[in-house]
Design a protein around this motif. Structure first.
Motif, PDB file in Angstrom:
ATOM      1  N   SER A 158      95.211   8.543 -25.529  1.00 50.91           N
ATOM      2  CA  SER A 158      96.015   7.646 -24.857  1.00 50.91           C
ATOM      3  C   SER A 158      95.944   6.113 -25.144  1.00 50.91           C
ATOM      4  O   SER A 158      97.056   5.565 -24.805  1.00 50.91           O
ATOM      5  N   PHE A 159      95.081   5.609 -25.662  1.00 47.73           N
ATOM      6  CA  PHE A 159      94.974   4.243 -25.853  1.00 47.73           C
ATOM      7  C   PHE A 159      94.817   3.390 -24.684  1.00 47.73           C
ATOM      8  O   PHE A 159      95.216   2.245 -24.722  1.00 47.73           O
ATOM      9  N   ALA A 160      94.671   4.054 -23.579  1.00 48.96           N
ATOM     10  CA  ALA A 160      94.672   3.264 -22.364  1.00 48.96           C
ATOM     11  C   ALA A 160      93.096   2.972 -21.741  1.00 48.96           C
ATOM     12  O   ALA A 160      92.339   3.163 -22.613  1.00 48.96           O
ATOM     13  N   ASP A 161      92.926   2.104 -21.112  1.00 52.17           N
ATOM     14  CA  ASP A 161      91.584   1.745 -20.577  1.00 52.17           C
ATOM     15  C   ASP A 161      90.744   2.730 -20.346  1.00 52.17           C
ATOM     16  O   ASP A 161      89.684   2.639 -20.226  1.00 52.17           O
ATOM     17  N   ASP A 162      91.293   3.799 -19.498  1.00 54.82           N
ATOM     18  CA  ASP A 162      90.515   5.016 -19.267  1.00 54.82           C
ATOM     19  C   ASP A 162      90.344   6.185 -20.225  1.00 54.82           C
ATOM     20  O   ASP A 162      90.248   7.390 -20.140  1.00 54.82           O
ATOM     21  N   PRO A 191      83.609  -1.810 -29.341  1.00 52.80           N
ATOM     22  CA  PRO A 191      83.246  -1.340 -28.028  1.00 52.80           C
ATOM     23  C   PRO A 191      84.363  -0.488 -27.375  1.00 52.80           C
ATOM     24  O   PRO A 191      84.080   0.151 -26.381  1.00 52.80           O
ATOM     25  N   ALA A 192      85.785  -0.830 -27.495  1.00 50.59           N
ATOM     26  CA  ALA A 192      86.720  -0.142 -26.957  1.00 50.59           C
ATOM     27  C   ALA A 192      86.402   1.559 -27.366  1.00 50.59           C
ATOM     28  O   ALA A 192      87.350   2.345 -26.360  1.00 50.59           O
ATOM     29  N   PHE A 193      85.991   1.709 -28.538  1.00 54.02           N
ATOM     30  CA  PHE A 193      85.807   3.195 -28.773  1.00 54.02           C
ATOM     31  C   PHE A 193      84.433   3.559 -28.762  1.00 54.02           C
ATOM     32  O   PHE A 193      84.127   4.738 -29.356  1.00 54.02           O
ATOM     33  N   ALA A 194      83.413   2.923 -28.143  1.00 52.82           N
ATOM     34  CA  ALA A 194      81.929   3.342 -28.085  1.00 52.82           C
ATOM     35  C   ALA A 194      82.050   4.815 -27.562  1.00 52.82           C
ATOM     36  O   ALA A 194      81.198   5.689 -28.081  1.00 52.82           O
ATOM     37  N   TRP A 195      82.822   5.361 -26.590  1.00 54.75           N
ATOM     38  CA  TRP A 195      82.591   6.670 -26.030  1.00 54.75           C
ATOM     39  C   TRP A 195      82.850   7.525 -26.870  1.00 54.75           C
ATOM     40  O   TRP A 195      82.572   8.636 -26.831  1.00 54.75           O
ATOM     41  N   ARG A 200      97.982  -6.008 -26.728  1.00 51.36           N
ATOM     42  CA  ARG A 200      97.886  -4.425 -26.782  1.00 51.36           C
ATOM     43  C   ARG A 200      96.580  -3.788 -26.131  1.00 51.36           C
ATOM     44  O   ARG A 200      96.739  -2.515 -26.085  1.00 51.36           O
ATOM     45  N   GLY A 201      95.802  -4.394 -25.634  1.00 45.61           N
ATOM     46  CA  GLY A 201      94.521  -3.795 -25.261  1.00 45.61           C
ATOM     47  C   GLY A 201      93.331  -4.213 -26.233  1.00 45.61           C
ATOM     48  O   GLY A 201      93.315  -4.719 -27.303  1.00 45.61           O
ATOM     49  N   GLU A 202      91.973  -3.900 -25.513  1.00 43.47           N
ATOM     50  CA  GLU A 202      90.754  -4.208 -26.168  1.00 43.47           C
ATOM     51  C   GLU A 202      90.577  -3.580 -27.716  1.00 43.47           C
ATOM     52  O   GLU A 202      90.081  -4.218 -28.424  1.00 43.47           O
TER      53      GLU A 202
END
Length: 286
Positions: free
Chosen positions: A75-79, A131-135, A251-253
């Protein structure tokens, strides 16, 4: 094979679906709207009502009829990390509970590794994720470790396509008479792969029942982004360098990844799977 593509209306997923259909596989795609269902039917895929945010509503119902799932949705959203973890919570046991040991092909990415302008990243390089994709690292490890399925991970380089992706965005800026924005520096190296070449790699992974683990999909190992900006604009353009902070605000982190300078190797994909990308931009191919 009967294959469900998650993200089948996106740049990567739609290319995968078209490639699989052309190779004779029966493809379905998750559709959360009538418009998405129509786009899937236009390319010959069967729409399945549902979305990645509510996997328990569809995962169990479709798992028994599948030979494989290709997960190319984000989704490229924060969640987005929470959504992906919830998807795997429902999808992994549903697939593992079938009798046929289906395949799940997960999508990673080049930004799971750190900057590497002077050394070449391959599948043995330690992760250092944005960091935004560490999950994504623990999630892909779950896929590979799940005993009831055949798990594999494709790591796309920066994906470009004729009408989508960062290169198409640059070309549009130039056509509209705007400066072409690059993040960080014109010298940042982008490893690249065309969506159609990448789709071929997914198919090769899917059809090789013995392949497990991870593989990088990269055609051009590393091209300076300033060179790319001039190439896609025909050379007649103004290049505007913006900061990572600017990209993140706009665009987001996750957009900080555009400033990661990397070289990547596609040797494993070529040597193990016989992958031969053809849509090259002229840089070194490792």
């Amino acid at each position: 094979m009967r294959v469900l593509v998650l993200g089948g209306t996106g740049t990567i997923g739609s290319a995968i679906a078209r490639n699989l259909i052309a190779a004779g596989h029966a493809v379905s795609g998750l559709a959360r709207s009538p418009e998405a269902a129509e786009r899937l039917m236009e390319i010959g895929a069967e729409p399945v009502a549902g979305d990645i945010g509510n996997p328990r509503l569809w995962a169990g119902a479709v798992a028994d009829d599948l030979d494989a799932v290709v997960h190319a949705a984000c989704s490229f959203a924060d969640d987005m990390g929470t959504l992906d973890s919830g998807l795997l919570d429902a999808l992994l046991p549903a697939l593992a509970g079938t009798r046929r040991r289906p395949s799940l092909i997960y999508t990673g990415g080049c930004w799971l590794w750190g900057p590497s302008p002077d050394e070449t990243i391959d599948e043995e390089t330690a992760f250092d994720p944005l960091p935004a994709f560490a999950w994504m690292v623990p999630n892909l490890q779950r896929v590979v470790a799940e005993p009831g399925i055949r798990g594999a991970v494709v790591h796309p380089a920066m994906v470009h396509a004729d009408q989508a992706g960062p290169l198409a965005a640059m070309a549009e800026q130039a056509r509209n008479g705007r400066p072409v924005q690059v993040v960080g520096s014109q010298d940042v190296l982008w490893p690249l792969v065309h969506a159609d070449d990448l789709a071929e790699l997914y198919r090769l992974v899917l059809e090789d029942a013995e392949f497990t683990g991870q593989v990088i999909g990269v055609a051009d190992s590393g091209v300076p982004v300033g060179v790319l900006a001039r190439q896609v604009s025909g050379g007649e353009t103004v290049i505007e360098v913006v900061s990572e902070d600017h990209a993140a605000r706009e665009r987001g982190e996750w957009a900080r990844g555009f400033a990661r300078s990397q070289r990547m190797s596609g040797a494993l994909a070529r040597d193990r799977l016989g992958w031969r990308p053809t849509r090259l931009l002229g840089a070194t191919h490792l």
